[in-house]
Motif scaffolding. Structure first.
Motif, PDB file in Angstrom:
ATOM      1  N   VAL A  38      53.786  41.411  40.041  1.00 48.05           N
ATOM      2  CA  VAL A  38      54.591  40.635  39.264  1.00 48.05           C
ATOM      3  C   VAL A  38      53.473  39.974  38.236  1.00 48.05           C
ATOM      4  O   VAL A  38      53.846  39.337  37.490  1.00 48.05           O
ATOM      5  N   CYS A  39      52.477  40.204  38.492  1.00 43.74           N
ATOM      6  CA  CYS A  39      51.358  39.655  37.405  1.00 43.74           C
ATOM      7  C   CYS A  39      51.403  40.480  36.148  1.00 43.74           C
ATOM      8  O   CYS A  39      50.943  41.883  36.298  1.00 43.74           O
ATOM      9  N   PRO A  40      51.654  39.994  35.040  1.00 44.54           N
ATOM     10  CA  PRO A  40      51.730  41.067  33.736  1.00 44.54           C
ATOM     11  C   PRO A  40      50.370  41.248  33.305  1.00 44.54           C
ATOM     12  O   PRO A  40      50.431  41.908  32.082  1.00 44.54           O
ATOM     13  N   VAL A  41      49.151  40.868  33.595  1.00 46.54           N
ATOM     14  CA  VAL A  41      48.176  41.336  33.157  1.00 46.54           C
ATOM     15  C   VAL A  41      47.120  42.159  34.005  1.00 46.54           C
ATOM     16  O   VAL A  41      47.443  42.440  35.119  1.00 46.54           O
ATOM     17  N   GLU A  42      46.310  42.996  33.545  1.00 49.68           N
ATOM     18  CA  GLU A  42      45.262  43.821  34.153  1.00 49.68           C
ATOM     19  C   GLU A  42      44.004  43.102  34.373  1.00 49.68           C
ATOM     20  O   GLU A  42      43.465  42.414  33.666  1.00 49.68           O
ATOM     21  N   PRO A  43      43.286  43.445  35.522  1.00 51.17           N
ATOM     22  CA  PRO A  43      43.469  44.200  36.558  1.00 51.17           C
ATOM     23  C   PRO A  43      44.633  43.840  37.488  1.00 51.17           C
ATOM     24  O   PRO A  43      44.217  42.599  38.036  1.00 51.17           O
ATOM     25  N   ARG A  44      45.613  44.289  37.801  1.00 53.75           N
ATOM     26  CA  ARG A  44      46.627  43.630  38.606  1.00 53.75           C
ATOM     27  C   ARG A  44      46.220  43.437  40.048  1.00 53.75           C
ATOM     28  O   ARG A  44      46.486  42.468  40.806  1.00 53.75           O
ATOM     29  N   GLU A  45      45.466  44.531  40.415  1.00 57.69           N
ATOM     30  CA  GLU A  45      44.832  44.258  42.044  1.00 57.69           C
ATOM     31  C   GLU A  45      44.167  43.347  42.092  1.00 57.69           C
ATOM     32  O   GLU A  45      44.330  42.442  43.156  1.00 57.69           O
ATOM     33  N   LEU A  46      43.069  42.837  41.245  1.00 62.53           N
ATOM     34  CA  LEU A  46      42.363  41.714  41.624  1.00 62.53           C
ATOM     35  C   LEU A  46      43.107  40.493  41.318  1.00 62.53           C
ATOM     36  O   LEU A  46      42.906  39.507  42.113  1.00 62.53           O
ATOM     37  N   TYR A  47      43.935  40.361  40.438  1.00 63.79           N
ATOM     38  CA  TYR A  47      44.714  38.891  40.314  1.00 63.79           C
ATOM     39  C   TYR A  47      45.785  38.877  41.469  1.00 63.79           C
ATOM     40  O   TYR A  47      46.209  37.921  41.854  1.00 63.79           O
ATOM     41  N   GLY A  48      46.376  40.191  42.189  1.00 61.13           N
ATOM     42  CA  GLY A  48      46.989  40.031  43.362  1.00 61.13           C
ATOM     43  C   GLY A  48      46.119  39.578  44.624  1.00 61.13           C
ATOM     44  O   GLY A  48      46.818  38.656  45.267  1.00 61.13           O
ATOM     45  N   GLU A  49      44.967  39.969  44.507  1.00 59.99           N
ATOM     46  CA  GLU A  49      43.946  39.285  45.407  1.00 59.99           C
ATOM     47  C   GLU A  49      43.935  37.942  45.171  1.00 59.99           C
ATOM     48  O   GLU A  49      43.770  37.040  46.137  1.00 59.99           O
ATOM     49  N   MET A  50      43.547  37.638  44.027  1.00 64.55           N
ATOM     50  CA  MET A  50      43.222  36.056  43.648  1.00 64.55           C
ATOM     51  C   MET A  50      44.589  35.361  44.197  1.00 64.55           C
ATOM     52  O   MET A  50      44.607  33.930  44.501  1.00 64.55           O
ATOM     53  N   ALA A  51      45.686  35.842  43.652  1.00 66.79           N
ATOM     54  CA  ALA A  51      46.992  34.977  44.059  1.00 66.79           C
ATOM     55  C   ALA A  51      47.132  34.834  45.323  1.00 66.79           C
ATOM     56  O   ALA A  51      47.683  33.565  45.785  1.00 66.79           O
ATOM     57  N   TYR A  52      46.918  35.719  46.133  1.00 63.63           N
ATOM     58  CA  TYR A  52      47.082  35.654  47.626  1.00 63.63           C
ATOM     59  C   TYR A  52      46.106  34.739  48.322  1.00 63.63           C
ATOM     60  O   TYR A  52      46.868  33.782  49.117  1.00 63.63           O
ATOM     61  N   ASN A  53      44.926  34.624  47.796  1.00 64.78           N
ATOM     62  CA  ASN A  53      43.884  33.594  48.357  1.00 64.78           C
ATOM     63  C   ASN A  53      44.344  32.264  47.798  1.00 64.78           C
ATOM     64  O   ASN A  53      44.225  31.174  48.745  1.00 64.78           O
ATOM     65  N   ALA A  54      44.823  32.035  46.629  1.00 62.03           N
ATOM     66  CA  ALA A  54      45.172  30.870  46.151  1.00 62.03           C
ATOM     67  C   ALA A  54      46.415  30.527  47.050  1.00 62.03           C
ATOM     68  O   ALA A  54      46.406  29.281  47.461  1.00 62.03           O
ATOM     69  N   MET A  55      47.699  31.086  47.147  1.00 61.17           N
ATOM     70  CA  MET A  55      48.516  30.798  47.963  1.00 61.17           C
ATOM     71  C   MET A  55      48.291  30.348  49.328  1.00 61.17           C
ATOM     72  O   MET A  55      48.878  29.470  50.066  1.00 61.17           O
ATOM     73  N   GLN A  56      47.315  31.434  49.952  1.00 63.63           N
ATOM     74  CA  GLN A  56      46.948  30.956  51.319  1.00 63.63           C
ATOM     75  C   GLN A  56      46.300  29.518  51.482  1.00 63.63           C
ATOM     76  O   GLN A  56      46.684  29.033  52.430  1.00 63.63           O
ATOM     77  N   ASP A  57      45.389  29.020  50.551  1.00 58.97           N
ATOM     78  CA  ASP A  57      44.826  28.154  50.439  1.00 58.97           C
ATOM     79  C   ASP A  57      45.655  26.979  50.484  1.00 58.97           C
ATOM     80  O   ASP A  57      45.542  25.890  51.233  1.00 58.97           O
ATOM     81  N   ILE A  58      46.753  27.109  49.646  1.00 61.15           N
ATOM     82  CA  ILE A  58      47.732  25.971  49.407  1.00 61.15           C
ATOM     83  C   ILE A  58      48.434  25.776  50.734  1.00 61.15           C
ATOM     84  O   ILE A  58      48.848  24.903  51.202  1.00 61.15           O
ATOM     85  N   ILE A  59      49.043  26.981  51.285  1.00 62.42           N
ATOM     86  CA  ILE A  59      49.752  27.128  52.503  1.00 62.42           C
ATOM     87  C   ILE A  59      48.977  26.405  53.674  1.00 62.42           C
ATOM     88  O   ILE A  59      49.311  25.468  54.367  1.00 62.42           O
ATOM     89  N   ASP A  60      47.786  26.560  53.728  1.00 58.23           N
ATOM     90  CA  ASP A  60      46.853  26.077  54.782  1.00 58.23           C
ATOM     91  C   ASP A  60      46.764  24.619  54.828  1.00 58.23           C
ATOM     92  O   ASP A  60      46.752  23.873  55.834  1.00 58.23           O
ATOM     93  N   ARG A  61      46.589  23.984  53.425  1.00 54.91           N
ATOM     94  CA  ARG A  61      46.341  22.771  53.380  1.00 54.91           C
ATOM     95  C   ARG A  61      47.701  21.897  53.339  1.00 54.91           C
ATOM     96  O   ARG A  61      47.690  20.637  53.852  1.00 54.91           O
TER      97      ARG A  61
END
Length: 462
Positions: free
Chosen positions: A325-348
């Motif tokens: 769903v991320c419209p920019v490259e490199p998508r794999e990198l931003y997928g990893e970043m988004a996952y870590n961001a969401m996980q951090d928000i969910i944890d808190r």
């Protein structure tokens, strides 16, 4: 209208695999709903007290009503169960030989009670669906009790794994009778005991039952008046009664019983008087009064999601979807970043003592304003929910702007902000170090790029 807050049963704890499984479900539901226009006014809750045994994940939303002319409130209640090498059998689902069967992990009896309480609660008006989501499979001996439910379940819970199954339970008639008996036995016994006391002037009654529900009966149903026990005025006139109390009132008295006739009823029983007068920790609610039709309704609304992926595969699925769903490259990198961001928000979010919904576009504001477990936790939570690129001189992203619903979309939007500010930032590369699977994975990327998570270590390379 859905309240922005709810009562929590507590903070998430227990088996690490089970905790991780619940977090992955919350991640999946939030990101899929946030990126789907069908889910208008979405709200996600967890550890919700009013959801009973379906408290792991509660998703609320309004349908996009363009074709319906009106918006309908929808509720999805999900309970997740992570098991290692487990296949469900009849004794797991219907532990009839266990006197404490309502506490068994997969017991349909306890889920039936929670369904009934949710159905008759004013907090959950609208369409409802209930899901038991597990990586466990089914024993072949009971597979014939299940039919496919793929057509009845929305895409939000469908995962791209070959073995996963979405099923509905259609047990034999004797099992249906057991469910009905379990869900109505105490309520029916209470009716018979009250009738025997007031209509037959019986000296004996079900003492255990009255002690168990003393707080629910005293003053709301019966009350002590001098040396006699009578029906309370509110119960007689059917004022301020909940569903169970109204049903009890209708079951006790025929339609031709007048208010005056009921008010004239009384009984003298010293043991009952003593039970009603003693303060204790008895149940403040009457026993459930489940009808046979409601047993059938529950089974129609209940979906068994079995053979679902375990934690490792679940994580890969979420990261892949975020990258897509991320419209920019490199998508794999931003997928990893988004996952870590969401996980951090969910944890808190899970650390917060007060229950509040994660709400689409207002997610970051809700996190910053919440009353969390500690002041320092609140500051970290606010910090992690901001999208910033700090050059040492200025903040590139505007933190006052409303953030997009999807985390991947937020990354893309703020990346564009950084690109527009590129002349002021300068050139070079940054090293992005992501903590994944207890290791550190490093990426090098030309400036500008937005590091959207407090869980990353960012090093500007000279």
């Amino acid at each position: 209208m859905v309240s922005p807050n709810y009562k929590k049963t507590g903070t998430l704890a227990g088996d690490p695999n089970g905790v991780a499984y619940q977090k992955h479900m919350l991640l999946l539901l939030y990101e899929r709903a946030a990126n789907d226009a069908h889910f208008s006014n979405l709200r996600l809750a967890t550890e919700m007290k009013d959801a009973g045994k379906f408290d792991d994940a509660v998703l609320s939303w309004n349908c996009d009503a363009a074709r319906r002319r009106s918006k309908q409130q929808n509720w999805l209640f999900v309970q997740v169960k992570h098991k290692s090498s487990k296949k469900l059998n009849q004794s797991d689902l219907f532990p009839t030989l266990n006197p404490d069967r309502a506490k068994m992990e997969f017991s349909i009896f306890k889920y039936l009670l929670s369904f009934w309480e949710i159905k008759h609660s004013n907090a959950f008006e609208g369409s409802k669906q209930f899901v038991i989501f597990t990586n466990a499979g089914l024993n072949e001996q009971i597979r014939h009790w299940f039919v496919s439910a793929d057509a009845d379940c929305g895409d939000i819970l469908k995962l791209p794994t070959p073995k996963r199954e979405l099923l509905k339970l259609k047990p034999p008639d004797d099992i249906l009778e057991q469910l009905y008996h379990y869900g109505s036995e105490e309520f029916n016994d209470l009716i018979e005991s009250i009738k025997a006391l007031f209509f037959e002037q019986a000296s004996s009654f079900d003492e255990t039952l009255f002690r168990k529900y003393r707080a629910a009966i005293n003053c709301k149903i019966l009350m002590v008046r001098k040396n006699s026990i009578v029906f309370s005025p509110g119960f007689i006139k059917m004022k301020n009664l909940d569903y169970s109390e109204r049903l009890l009132r209708r079951r006790l008295f025929p339609e031709n019983y007048t208010v005056e006739r009921i008010a004239a009823l009384s009984v003298r029983n010293e043991l009952l008087k003593q039970i009603l007068s003693v303060k204790d920790k008895s149940s403040a609610r009457l026993p459930p009064a489940i009808e046979m039709a409601e047993v059938g309704e529950f089974l129609r609304l209940l979906i068994f999601a079995v053979n679902q992926p375990s934690n490792g595969e679940f994580e890969k699925i979420i990261k892949k979807e975020l990258s897509q769903v991320c419209p920019v490259e490199p998508r794999e990198l931003y997928g990893e970043m988004a996952y870590n961001a969401m996980q951090d928000i969910i944890d808190r979010w899970l650390q917060c003592k007060d229950g509040f919904y994660l709400e689409g576009s207002t997610l970051n504001n809700r996190l910053r304003k919440s009353d969390c477990a500690s002041t320092s936790a609140g500051r970290r939570l606010a910090s992690s929910s901001q999208s910033l690129f700090d050059t040492g001189e200025k903040e590139v992203a505007d933190t006052n702007r409303a953030k997009p619903a999807g985390v991947a979309a937020a990354i893309a939007e703020n990346l564009q902000l950084c690109q527009r500010a590129a002349p002021e930032i300068g050139s070079g590369t940054i090293k992005i170090v992501l903590p994944t699977s207890n290791q550190f994975t490093a990426f090098e990327h030309p400036l500008p790029v937005l590091p959207y998570t407090a869980g990353m270590l960012i090093e500007r390379q000279k």
